[in-house]
Design a protein around this motif. Structure first.
Motif, PDB file in Angstrom:
ATOM      1  N   ARG A   1      19.172 -46.600  24.191  1.00  0.00           N
ATOM      2  CA  ARG A   1      20.131 -47.565  24.715  1.00  0.00           C
ATOM      3  C   ARG A   1      21.415 -46.833  25.111  1.00  0.00           C
ATOM      4  N   PRO A   2      22.269 -47.476  25.904  1.00  0.00           N
ATOM      5  CA  PRO A   2      23.553 -46.820  26.209  1.00  0.00           C
ATOM      6  C   PRO A   2      24.395 -46.688  24.937  1.00  0.00           C
TER       7      PRO A   2
ATOM      8  N   GLN B   1      16.018 -47.751  14.133  1.00  0.00           N
ATOM      9  CA  GLN B   1      17.045 -48.065  13.142  1.00  0.00           C
ATOM     10  C   GLN B   1      17.798 -49.337  13.562  1.00  0.00           C
ATOM     11  N   THR B   2      18.517 -49.897  12.631  1.00  0.00           N
ATOM     12  CA  THR B   2      19.345 -51.064  12.925  1.00  0.00           C
ATOM     13  C   THR B   2      20.284 -50.760  14.096  1.00  0.00           C
ATOM     14  N   GLY B   3      20.327 -51.689  15.037  1.00  0.00           N
ATOM     15  CA  GLY B   3      21.243 -51.525  16.166  1.00  0.00           C
ATOM     16  C   GLY B   3      20.738 -50.604  17.258  1.00  0.00           C
ATOM     17  N   ALA B   4      19.446 -50.238  17.209  1.00  0.00           N
ATOM     18  CA  ALA B   4      18.936 -49.268  18.186  1.00  0.00           C
ATOM     19  C   ALA B   4      18.467 -49.928  19.476  1.00  0.00           C
ATOM     20  N   GLY B   5      18.399 -51.258  19.487  1.00  0.00           N
ATOM     21  CA  GLY B   5      18.027 -51.935  20.728  1.00  0.00           C
ATOM     22  C   GLY B   5      16.658 -52.592  20.710  1.00  0.00           C
TER      23      GLY B   5
ATOM     24  N   THR C   1      15.786 -55.699  19.422  1.00  0.00           N
ATOM     25  CA  THR C   1      15.866 -57.103  19.820  1.00  0.00           C
ATOM     26  C   THR C   1      16.239 -57.211  21.292  1.00  0.00           C
ATOM     27  N   TYR C   2      17.116 -56.332  21.729  1.00  0.00           N
ATOM     28  CA  TYR C   2      17.490 -56.343  23.153  1.00  0.00           C
ATOM     29  C   TYR C   2      16.250 -56.111  24.014  1.00  0.00           C
TER      30      TYR C   2
ATOM     31  N   GLY D   1      15.272 -53.476  11.462  1.00  0.00           N
ATOM     32  CA  GLY D   1      15.691 -52.078  11.522  1.00  0.00           C
ATOM     33  C   GLY D   1      15.706 -51.452  10.148  1.00  0.00           C
TER      34      GLY D   1
HETATM   35  N1  LIG Z   1      19.196 -50.991  26.708  1.00  0.00           N
HETATM   36  C1  LIG Z   1      20.337 -51.616  26.370  1.00  0.00           C
HETATM   37  N2  LIG Z   1      21.268 -51.872  27.301  1.00  0.00           N
HETATM   38  C2  LIG Z   1      22.431 -52.493  26.985  1.00  0.00           C
HETATM   39  N3  LIG Z   1      22.750 -52.885  25.724  1.00  0.00           N
HETATM   40  C3  LIG Z   1      21.855 -52.661  24.760  1.00  0.00           C
HETATM   41  C4  LIG Z   1      20.608 -52.015  25.020  1.00  0.00           C
HETATM   42  N4  LIG Z   1      19.938 -51.910  23.865  1.00  0.00           N
HETATM   43  C5  LIG Z   1      20.727 -52.472  22.926  1.00  0.00           C
HETATM   44  N5  LIG Z   1      21.867 -52.915  23.452  1.00  0.00           N
HETATM   45  C6  LIG Z   1      22.971 -53.543  22.713  1.00  0.00           C
HETATM   46  O1  LIG Z   1      23.124 -52.846  21.485  1.00  0.00           O
HETATM   47  C7  LIG Z   1      23.358 -53.740  20.414  1.00  0.00           C
HETATM   48  C8  LIG Z   1      22.306 -53.566  19.323  1.00  0.00           C
HETATM   49  O2  LIG Z   1      21.034 -53.873  19.855  1.00  0.00           O
HETATM   50  P1  LIG Z   1      19.958 -54.758  19.092  1.00  0.00           P
HETATM   51  O3  LIG Z   1      20.568 -55.942  18.445  1.00  0.00           O
HETATM   52  O4  LIG Z   1      18.872 -55.010  20.066  1.00  0.00           O
HETATM   53  O5  LIG Z   1      19.508 -53.734  17.973  1.00  0.00           O
HETATM   54  P2  LIG Z   1      18.295 -53.891  16.935  1.00  0.00           P
HETATM   55  O6  LIG Z   1      17.578 -52.602  16.975  1.00  0.00           O
HETATM   56  O7  LIG Z   1      17.521 -55.105  17.227  1.00  0.00           O
HETATM   57  O8  LIG Z   1      19.087 -54.037  15.586  1.00  0.00           O
HETATM   58  P3  LIG Z   1      18.600 -54.802  14.231  1.00  0.00           P
HETATM   59  O9  LIG Z   1      17.510 -53.986  13.659  1.00  0.00           O
HETATM   60  O10 LIG Z   1      19.839 -54.743  13.378  1.00  0.00           O
HETATM   61  O11 LIG Z   1      18.189 -56.177  14.638  1.00  0.00           O
HETATM   62  C9  LIG Z   1      23.342 -55.135  21.006  1.00  0.00           C
HETATM   63  O12 LIG Z   1      24.672 -55.507  21.259  1.00  0.00           O
HETATM   64  C10 LIG Z   1      22.604 -54.966  22.313  1.00  0.00           C
HETATM   65  O13 LIG Z   1      23.014 -55.921  23.283  1.00  0.00           O
END
Ligand SMILES: Nc1ncnc2c1ncn2[C@@H]1O[C@H](COP(=O)(O)OP(=O)(O)OP(=O)(O)O)[C@@H](O)[C@H]1O
Length: 831
Positions: free
Chosen positions: A11-12, A86-90, A92-93, A227
Motif C-alpha cells: 500500500r502507499p 500485519q494490522t494496517g497493511a491494507g 480490508t482495503y 492482522g
Molecule cells: N492500496 C491502498 N491505497 C490507498 N490506501 C490504502 C491502501 N491499502 C490500505 N490503505 C489505507 O491504509 C489504511 C489501513 O488499511 P486497512 O484497514 O485495509 O488495513 P488492514 O490490513 O485491513 O488492517 P487490520 O488488520 O487492522 O484490519 C486504511 O486507511 C486504508 O484506507
C-alpha cells in the motif's frame, strides 16, 4: 495439480510513515513479479506471481487474481482469496475498498467487484443453466464462528460433507438476485463485525442444468484475515490482549498448516493440523486442494514496518509451494437420485433426512434432532470424529502441542518468578542495610549516598533517588538558608546535606527558600548531546577517570573531558575574540582551533545571542558537574585545573562545547543542577546533563541513573519551584506543557536508539576483531550505527523545529567532524 497463486501488495505510505521515514521505502521494484527487499543489514529478492506496488489500482488486483476465480465459479469450481498481513497493511482495503456501499468506482474492493463479476458472467452464460447466487458471511471471533447475517447463531459448527467439502452447519444463506442486493446485505456486516476477527464471505453459485437437472456449485470465498499484532508493540491488554492472542494463535495455526503442506510428500501424507483452529478448518478446502486459491500478502512499504513486512513475505514464499487441485463440485439432485442407481450410505441418508427436515423445521429443531441422532449413535459429528485413526492422531497431536505450550508457559513463569524473587531479595537486603545504618546511627552520608546511587537502577527508580537528594537539599536550605556554602570534599558536602535532611517529616514543611530565579522564566535553549561535549559528568558520577594524558595538553590537569585537549564546544567560546582561547592552547590545539573555528563560524555568527537563560540536557558531552555533585566519585586533579583552577566536574581538562556556547552568548558557565547544594547561581540557567546518561530509562546495567526522562523531570521540578517562588499558581499550565512536549520526544526516540544500541554491542563484541574494523581502525558497525542515528536524529530535530517555530534547535553532526579529524589528522597538525 497447480500451485497456489501468491501475490504481494504494497500500500502507499501512510502520512505518518511518510513523515517518519522521509518518504523512504524498504523495497525497490525489479519488475511486476520481483522486487528487492532492503532491510538494515541485508537485501533479498522476492518473487511472486504478481507484485502490486503502491500505485496499483484496485481493478488491476481484481483482474489478475479474482476474475479467473469468478469465471471458474460459474463453471462449478471453487475459489478462495485470502488476504494476509500485519494490522494496517491494507487487507480490508483490498477486500472491501474504502466502504462496501459508498465507494467510488476506482476504490471498490475485490468483494463488490466479485459480486459484479459473478452476475456479469451469469448474464453472458448459456441459457441451459439456471443460476442461483447465495451469500453467507461469518466471522471467526475468539475461536467461535459467528453468523453475520443472523447474530443469534454465534457458534456455528464446521462440518465436512461426503465430498469432503467444508460446510458451515446451519449458516444463513441469502439468495441474491442482483449485485445491488448483495452489496446491501454485505454492508450490514460493517455494523456488526468485530475489527479483530477473521471475516469470511462466501458467495455460492448454484448451477442447475435445465436439461438433466444436474446441480453443480461453485464457491468464491473471500477471507479478510485479522492482522497479526506485535503485542509488545501495540501495548494491548485485557480483552484486546486476549483478542490479539487468539488472532495470533490462529494465524500460527495457519502457518503450521502451510508448513505441513509444504514439507514434501512424506510429511504431507502425515498429519496436517487443519483442526488446530477454526480458521484452518474453514480454509481446509482452499489449502488442502479443493479450491483454486490466491493468497494476497498485504504489506506496508515503510522501513518502520520492515520486520513485519519481511515476515509476511516469508509467509507468502512458503505458501507458494502448496499444491492445490481444484475439483469440480458436483452432486446429483434429489430427483436424479430417486431414479438413479447410487446407493446412499447411512451417513448420506442421515444428511439427506436432515436437509429435508431443515427445509421444514426451524434450526433449533434440527439441532435437537442432530443431538438425538448422535446420542443414539446414528449420526456422527464429522467435526469431532471422522475416523478413529485421524481422530486419535488429532487428539494426540493436540495434546502434545498443548502440553508443549503449557511447559513453555511454565518455564516462562518460573523465569519470571525467579527474577521477581531476585529483585525482592535485593530490595530486602537493601532495606536491611538502610535499617542497620539508621540503627547504628551511622551518619556517613557519603557511604549512604553511594549505596543509593549504585543500587538505584536495581532497587528503585532514579526519580526516587533524586527525590531523596532534593529532599536533602531542601531541608538543608530551610535550616541554613541557601547562602551557606558547604566546604570540603563532595563526600563531606553530601554528608552534611543528608544529615540535615534525615528527618523526612520536615519535607512537606520546607518549601525551597531558593536563590532568586527571576531570570529563568523564559527558557529558550535546550541542548542534547553526549560525550562530545562532556566536561566531567561521567568521571564525577561514576567514579572512573579517563587515564592520562586526557586533558593534560591543554588544561594540565584532567577535567573530565574525554579528550586530550579541549572539545569542539570549548572552541566556541567567542568567535570574535579567539585570543581568549588561544593563549591556553598548545601548538596542536591552535591548529585544531583554527580549523574548527572556521567550521562553526557561520553557525555562531548566525545565532542571536540574547537568551536570558539556558537549560541543558544531555550526557557527558555537556555535563558541567552533575555526576560529580551526586557524590559518586570525585574527579581528581588535574581535570580542569588550568582553566577552572579546581576540578570542574567536567570530563575534560578544559571546557566543553556548552561552555563555549555560554561564553558566546555572554552568559556564565552553566552550573550543574545537583550542585545546588553549594548555592550556585541559577539565574542564567541550569545544566541537567549527567555523564553516562541514556535517553532510555536507566536499567540495572546503566552507568548513570539520571536518564533523559529523569533530567526532564528534574527540569520540571526545578521550573515549578522557581515559578512557585515568583507567582504561585502559574506553574501548572507551563509545567504540563513542557511535560507533554518532552514525553512526545521521549516516545519518538527509543526506536532510533535501538540502532545505536546494536552499534554499541558490536563495538564491545568486535572491537578487537580486525575484520570488523574499517580502514581507519574504527569499528565499522559502530560507525554505521552512529551515522544512522545521526541521520534520524537530524530528521527528528527538523521535525521538532517544524513543530516549534518559536524555538531554535541546532543539530551538529559531530561524527562527521570527528571522522574527518581522524581520517585527515596530518592536515590538522598531527604526525
Ligand atoms: N492500496 C491502498 N491505497 C490507498 N490506501 C490504502 C491502501 N491499502 C490500505 N490503505 C489505507 O491504509 C489504511 C489501513 O488499511 P486497512 O484497514 O485495509 O488495513 P488492514 O490490513 O485491513 O488492517 P487490520 O488488520 O487492522 O484490519 C486504511 O486507511 C486504508 O484506507
Amino acid at each position: 495439480m497447480s500451485n497456489i497463486t501468491v501475490c504481494a501488495r504494497f500500500r502507499p505510505l501512510s502520512s505518518k510513515e511518510k513523515k517518519d521515514s522521509r518518504d523512504n521505502i524498504c523495497i525497490s521494484s525489479l519488475n511486476s513479479e520481483s522486487f528487492v527487499f532492503k532491510e538494515e543489514k541485508e537485501e533479498c529478492t522476492f518473487s511472486f506471481d504478481k507484485v502490486f506496488y503502491e500505485e496499483s489500482m484496485q481493478a488491476d488486483v481484481y483482474e489478475f487474481l479474482a476474475l479467473p476465480i469468478v469465471k471458474d465459479a460459474v463453471k462449478g469450481v471453487n475459489g478462495t482469496i485470502i488476504t494476509y498481513g500485519q494490522t494496517g497493511a491494507g487487507k480490508t482495503y483490498s477486500v472491501e475498498g474504502t466502504s462496501i456501499l459508498e465507494c467510488d468506482e476506482q476504490k471498490k474492493g475485490l468483494l463488490p467487484r466479485v459480486v459484479d463479476g459473478l452476475f456479469e458472467c451469469i448474464k453472458s452464460a448459456d441459457e441451459l443453466t439456471k443460476y442461483t447466487v447465495k451469500l453467507s458471511m461469518v466471522e471467526i471471533y475468539m475461536e467461535k464462528v459467528r453468523d453475520l447475517l443472523d447474530l443469534t447463531k454465534d457458534n456455528i459448527q464446521i462440518k465436512e460433507n461426503k465430498m469432503q467439502e467444508i460446510l458451515l452447519s446451519g449458516v444463513t444463506e441469502i439468495t441474491i438476485s442482483n449485485p445491488e442486493g448483495a452489496l446491501q446485505s454485505l454492508s450490514t456486516e460493517m455494523n456488526v463485525g468485530s475489527s479483530r476477527s477473521h471475516c469470511v464471505y462466501i458467495l455460492t453459485v448454484q448451477l442447475e442444468s435445465t436439461t438433466d437437472k444436474r446441480v453443480k456449485t461453485g464457491k468464491v470465498i473471500l477471507v479478510d484475515l485479522a492482522g497479526s499484532e506485535k503485542v509488545e508493540k501495540s501495548g494491548a491488554e485485557g480483552k484486546v490482549l486476549e483478542e490479539a492472542k487468539t488472532i495470533n494463535k490462529s494465524l500460527s495455526a495457519l502457518g503450521n498448516v502451510i508448513n505441513a503442506l509444504t514439507c514434501g510428500p512424506s510429511a504431507r501424507s502425515s498429519h496436517i493440523p487443519f483442526r488446530d483452529s477454526k480458521l484452518t478448518r474453514i480454509l481446509q478446502d482452499a489449502l488442502g486442494g479443493n479450491s483454486r486459491t490466491v493468497l494476497l500478502c498485504c504489506c506496508s512499504p515503510s522501513p518502520s514496518n520492515a520486520l513485519e513486512t519481511l515476515s509476511t513475505l516469508r509467509f507468502g514464499t512458503r505458501a507458494k509451494h502448496i499444491k492445490a487441485s481444484p475439483l469440480v463440485s458436483c452432486r446429483e439432485d434429489r430427483h436424479a437420485k430417486k431414479h438413479g442407481d447410487i446407493t446412499l450410505t447411512k451417513d448420506e441418508s442421515c444428511d439427506r433426512i436432515l436437509n429435508k427436515l431443515r427445509e421444514r423445521l426451524d434450526d433449533e429443531d434440527v439441532r435437537l434432532l442432530e443431538e438425538l441422532f448422535m446420542l443414539e449413535g446414528l449420526f456422527f459429528d464429522v467435526n469431532s470424529v471422522e475416523d478413529v485413526e485421524s481422530a486419535y492422531q488429532d487428539v494426540t497431536s493436540w495434546t502434545i502441542s498443548s502440553l508443549q505450550q503449557t511447559v513453555e508457559e511454565l518455564i516462562y513463569t518460573v523465569e519470571e518468578l525467579e527474577d521477581k524473587n531476585k529483585a525482592l531479595k535485593a530490595r530486602l537486603a537493601y532495606a536491611e542495610r538502610l535499617d542497620a545504618m539508621s540503627k547504628k546511627n551511622e551518619d556517613n552520608a557519603g557511604v549512604l549516598f553511594k549505596m543509593i546511587v549504585s543500587d538505584s537502577a536495581k532497587y528503585c527508580n532514579a526519580r526516587m533517588i533524586f527525590g531523596f537528594l532534593i529532599y536533602g537539599i531542601h531541608s538543608n536550605m530551610e535550616k541554613d538558608g541557601i547562602n551557606e556554602t558547604l566546604h570540603g570534599t563532595q563526600e563531606e558536602k553530601w554528608s552534611k546535606v543528608v544529615r540535615k535532611g534525615n528527618n523526612t517529616s520536615k519535607h512537606s514543611q520546607c518549601p525551597l527558600k531558593a536563590p532568586n530565579f527571576s531570570n529563568l522564566l523564559t527558557i529558550l535553549v535546550f541542548n542534547f548531546g553526549d560525550s562530545n561535549s562532556d566536561t566531567g559528568d561521567l568521571a564525577a558520577g561514576l567514579g572512573f577517570l579517563p587515564g592520562p594524558p586526557y586533558g593534560r595538553a591543554y588544561f594540565k590537569t584532567p577535567t573530565g573531558r574525554f579528550c586530550d585537549g579541549r572539545l569542539i564546544v570549548d572552541f566556541l567560546r567567542n568567535p570574535s575574540s579567539p585570543s581568549i582561547a588561544l593563549p591556553m592552547a598548545s601548538k596542536t590545539c591552535i591548529l585544531n582551533f583554527l580549523t574548527l573555528l572556521s567550521i562553526f563560524l557561520p553557525l555562531t555568527q548566525s545565532l542571536q545571542f540574547n537568551f536570558p537563560a539556558v537549560f541543558n540536557f544531555g550526557d557527558s558531552n555537556s555535563d558541567t558537574g552533575n555526576l560529580v555533585a551526586a557524590g559518586i566519585e570525585s574527579i581528581r586533579p588535574p581535570y580542569g585545573e588550568i582553566h577552572f583552577q579546581i576540578p570542574s566536574g567536567r570530563y575534560c581538562d578544559g571546557r566543553l562545547i556548552i561552555d563555549f556556547l555560554m561564553d558566546a552568548m555572554e552568559l556564565p558557565f552553566l552550573n550543574a543542577y545537583l550542585e545546588s547544594v553549594g548555592a550556585p547561581n541559577f539565574r542564567k540557567g541550569c545544566n541537567f546533563a549527567a555523564a553516562g546518561s541514556t535517553i532510555l530509562p536507566a536499567t540495572a546495567t546503566s552507568v548513570c541513573p539520571f536518564s533523559f526522562g529523569i533530567q526532564v523531570n528534574q527540569f520540571l521540578q526545578f521550573k515549578a519551584r522557581a515559578l512557585e517562588l515568583l507567582a504561585k499558581g502559574q506553574n501548572d499550565l507551563a509545567g504540563a506543557f513542557y511535560s507533554k512536549t518532552f514525553d512526545q520526544i521521549v516516545a519518538s526516540i527509543p526506536d532510533i536508539l535501538v540502532e545505536f544500541e546494536t552499534g554499541i554491542k558490536n563495538v564491545l563484541k568486535f572491537g578487537s576483531d580486525p575484520s570488523k574494523l574499517d580502514e581507519l581502525g574504527c569499528v565499522s558497525a559502530h560507525n554505521q550505527a552512529a551515522k544512522l542515528f545521526n541521520l534520524q536524529l537530524h530528521g527528528l530535530t527538523k521535525k521538532l523545529q517544524g513543530q516549534h517555530s518559536d524555538s531554535n534547535i541546532t543539530y551538529v553532526d559531530i561524527y562527521t567532524i570527528k571522522s574527518n579529524l581522524i581520517a585527515n589528522y596530518s592536515r590538522y597538525g598531527k604526525d
